[in-house]
Every structure is written in C-alpha cells, then in structure tokens.
Design an enzyme around this catalytic site. Structure first.
Site, PDB file in Angstrom:
ATOM      1  N   ASN A   9       0.865  -1.183   0.000  1.00  0.00           N
ATOM      2  CA  ASN A   9       0.000   0.000   0.000  1.00  0.00           C
ATOM      3  C   ASN A   9       0.902   1.233   0.000  1.00  0.00           C
ATOM      4  OD1 ASN A   9      -1.808   2.059   0.529  1.00  0.00           O
ATOM      5  ND2 ASN A   9      -2.281   1.403   2.617  1.00  0.00           N
ATOM      6  N   LYS A  11       0.012   4.246  -0.252  1.00  0.00           N
ATOM      7  CA  LYS A  11      -0.678   5.414   0.341  1.00  0.00           C
ATOM      8  C   LYS A  11      -0.479   6.635  -0.560  1.00  0.00           C
ATOM      9  CE  LYS A  11       0.103   3.319   4.816  1.00  0.00           C
ATOM     10  NZ  LYS A  11       0.177   3.491   6.256  1.00  0.00           N
ATOM     11  N   HIS A  93      -9.217   0.770   5.266  1.00  0.00           N
ATOM     12  CA  HIS A  93      -7.939   0.992   5.947  1.00  0.00           C
ATOM     13  C   HIS A  93      -8.189   1.939   7.125  1.00  0.00           C
ATOM     14  CE1 HIS A  93      -3.877   2.327   6.752  1.00  0.00           C
ATOM     15  NE2 HIS A  93      -3.448   1.279   6.087  1.00  0.00           N
ATOM     16  N   GLU A  95      -6.647   4.372   8.173  1.00  0.00           N
ATOM     17  CA  GLU A  95      -6.483   5.805   7.848  1.00  0.00           C
ATOM     18  C   GLU A  95      -7.731   6.350   7.159  1.00  0.00           C
ATOM     19  OE1 GLU A  95      -2.730   5.412   5.821  1.00  0.00           O
ATOM     20  OE2 GLU A  95      -1.781   4.880   7.722  1.00  0.00           O
ATOM     21  N   GLU A 163      -5.009  -5.364  10.751  1.00  0.00           N
ATOM     22  CA  GLU A 163      -4.004  -4.318  10.942  1.00  0.00           C
ATOM     23  C   GLU A 163      -4.270  -3.586  12.257  1.00  0.00           C
ATOM     24  OE1 GLU A 163      -2.123  -3.101   6.949  1.00  0.00           O
ATOM     25  OE2 GLU A 163      -3.834  -1.802   7.327  1.00  0.00           O
ATOM     26  N   GLY A 169       2.911   1.842  10.835  1.00  0.00           N
ATOM     27  CA  GLY A 169       3.890   2.917  10.696  1.00  0.00           C
ATOM     28  C   GLY A 169       4.641   3.259  11.964  1.00  0.00           C
ATOM     29  N   SER A 208       3.828  -2.562  10.308  1.00  0.00           N
ATOM     30  CA  SER A 208       5.283  -2.583  10.527  1.00  0.00           C
ATOM     31  C   SER A 208       5.938  -3.899  10.122  1.00  0.00           C
ATOM     32  CB  SER A 208       5.610  -2.226  11.986  1.00  0.00           C
ATOM     33  OG  SER A 208       5.195  -0.897  12.268  1.00  0.00           O
TER      34      SER A 208
HETATM   35  C1  PEP Z   1      -0.517  -0.032   6.332  1.00  0.00           C
HETATM   36  O1  PEP Z   1      -0.693   1.174   6.362  1.00  0.00           O
HETATM   37  O2  PEP Z   1      -1.373  -0.771   5.818  1.00  0.00           O
HETATM   38  C2  PEP Z   1       0.687  -0.558   6.927  1.00  0.00           C
HETATM   39  C3  PEP Z   1       0.694  -1.814   7.279  1.00  0.00           C
HETATM   40  O3  PEP Z   1       1.735   0.314   7.083  1.00  0.00           O
HETATM   41  P1  PEP Z   1       3.214  -0.032   7.636  1.00  0.00           P
HETATM   42  O4  PEP Z   1       3.641  -1.325   6.970  1.00  0.00           O
HETATM   43  O5  PEP Z   1       4.053   1.122   7.226  1.00  0.00           O
HETATM   44  O6  PEP Z   1       3.079  -0.202   9.101  1.00  0.00           O
END
Ligand code: PEP
Length: 248
Positions: A9, A11, A93, A95, A163, A169, A208
């Site tokens: 992703n 973003k 997601h 976000e 998630e 992040g 992460s």
């Molecule tokens: C995400 O935003 O779906 C995500 C998993 O981000 P990150 O891998 O940067 O934690």
C-alpha cells in the site's frame, strides 16, 4: 489452502519516477510463488499496469466510492479503478476510517460497489491501542468484520487484512501469540459465515512488517501474507518480504 499474497500500500506516496521500483521487483521476482499486489496512488495505476506489461504483479486502488458515478468531488469509483487496470481495491484501511469517517456500513457498500465492478476486495480491520488495552480486541475486530464484509463474497473476491492501528507505521508489532489469537478468530468467523469458502479466504497481517520480521510473522497459523505500507515503497525491502512469504 488460501493463496498467499504480499500486498503493498503506497498510500499518498510515489510519482512517475517510483515506477522504477516496479522494474526492480519484476526483475527480482520474474516467476513468484505467491501473488504480489501494489496499490499506488490512483494517478499511477494506469502507468503502473502498462509498465508491468503482463508481468506477475497485480495493481490495485486504495479506496473507492459506494456509487458508480455522480457528484462526488475528489472521489473515485470502482469502475474507474477497473478501467484504469486495477484488479483489487483496499477498503476500510484505518487511515480511511479515521481521516474520512468511514463506517463499517460505508465499507460494506464500497465493497458491494467494488464487487459489481469486478474488483477483488481487501477489507481491513484492527483495534486501536486503547481498545487493546481495554481487552476488547476480538470484539472490535469481530464487529468490524461482520459489519464491513458483504454477503456473497468468495475466496476469489475477499481478502481480510488484520491491521492493529497502533502497529501501523510505528515499528511496533504484536507478539506472534497476539497475531495468532486474532487471525484464528477471524478464520473462525469467516468459516462460520461462509462455510468452506471461509477456510480459503486469505487473511493478511499488516503493521510494521519488514524484511527482518516477516518470516516470524508468516510462520503464524492463519497468516496468509501481509499488507505492507512503508516497506513496500522500496523494491529491495518489499522483495525481502516476498521472499520470506515464498519460503513460509
Ligand atoms: C498499512 O498502512 O497498511 C501498513 C501496514 O503500514 P506499515 O507497513 O508502514 O506499518
């Protein structure tokens, strides 16, 4: 067995120059043993599909509207993503849930629109840190799953991404026992609702994931791949995650 998927992703990151990362990924994984998906900003979808030129990387969107078209300034419909060459779309997601107030009902309607346009859906669920601290993770995730996933999905049209919001992040990752507990609960709920198809639906972990921790995460039961943010932006990092999943 569910199909394994490494999904990136991007973003709101990436521009035309970033397509070089796709060249590097294709070179590193000409015949991958798993499915690979990149979800770039909508402006890059068509160019990325052309760049991949039939190679083994699928391209997806990061959200879509519930309607097929209309007066919705700034939004994008599922059929527009499909016309640009996307095969998948990420929905719900955290976000989007936080920044755009998307509810489970909205995400379910988006998923119905995506299915009608022939897209495969990746529906995200996950608890906040406060919810984990309050020991309501399974209730929160179970409620999001029940409310966001429409009827009639199959293993071909639904992938679930667990998630934890606090792991996205941040460099913080749940223990493998914590991941196992939630993934087992998601699997049980999918089987309860969709029968045999529920056993074939892929469940991704996201939050992460890096080349250095991927193998340990992929060894957990009912983890069928990853949804990756930051580490999907550079081919070298994402390639390490792909290789770990191929070996799981
Ligand atoms: C995400 O935003 O779906 C995500 C998993 O981000 P990150 O891998 O940067 O934690």
């Amino acid at each position: 067995m569910p199909r394994k998927l490494a999904a990136g992703n991007w973003k709101m990151n990436g521009d035309g120059a970033s397509l070089a990362e796709i060249d590097a990924l294709l070179q590193a994984h000409p015949a991958p043993g798993i499915d690979i998906l990149i979800c770039p900003p909508a402006t890059l979808i068509e160019r990325m599909v052309r760049r991949i030129a039939g190679g083994a990387i699928a391209v997806g969107g990061q959200t879509c509207h519930t309607a097929a078209s209309g007066a919705h300034t700034g939004d994008i419909s599922a059929s527009m993503l499909a016309e640009a060459g996307a095969s998948h779309v990420i929905l719900g997601h955290s976000e989007r849930r936080a920044d755009h107030g998307e509810s489970d009902g909205t995400i379910r309607a988006q998923a119905e629109a995506a299915l009608a346009a022939g897209l495969r859906t990746i529906i995200c669920v996950g608890e906040t840190e406060a919810e984990r601290d309050a020991d309501v993770t399974l209730e929160v995730v179970g409620g999001q799953l029940a409310g966001s996933v429409p009827d009639g999905v199959t293993a071909g049209t639904l992938t679930v991404a667990y998630e934890p919001v606090w792991a996205i992040g941040t460099g913080r990752v749940p223990t493998t026992d914590q991941i196992a507990q939630v993934h087992d609960a998601i699997r049980a709920q999918l089987v309860d609702r969709f029968g045999d198809a529920g056993a074939e639906m892929a469940i991704l972990y996201g939050g992460s994931v890096k080349p250095g921790n991927a193998a340990e995460i992929f060894a957990v039961a009912n983890v069928d791949g990853a949804l990756v943010g930051g580490a999907s932006l550079k081919a070298a990092d994402f390639s390490g995650i792909i290789t770990a999943l191929e070996g799981a």
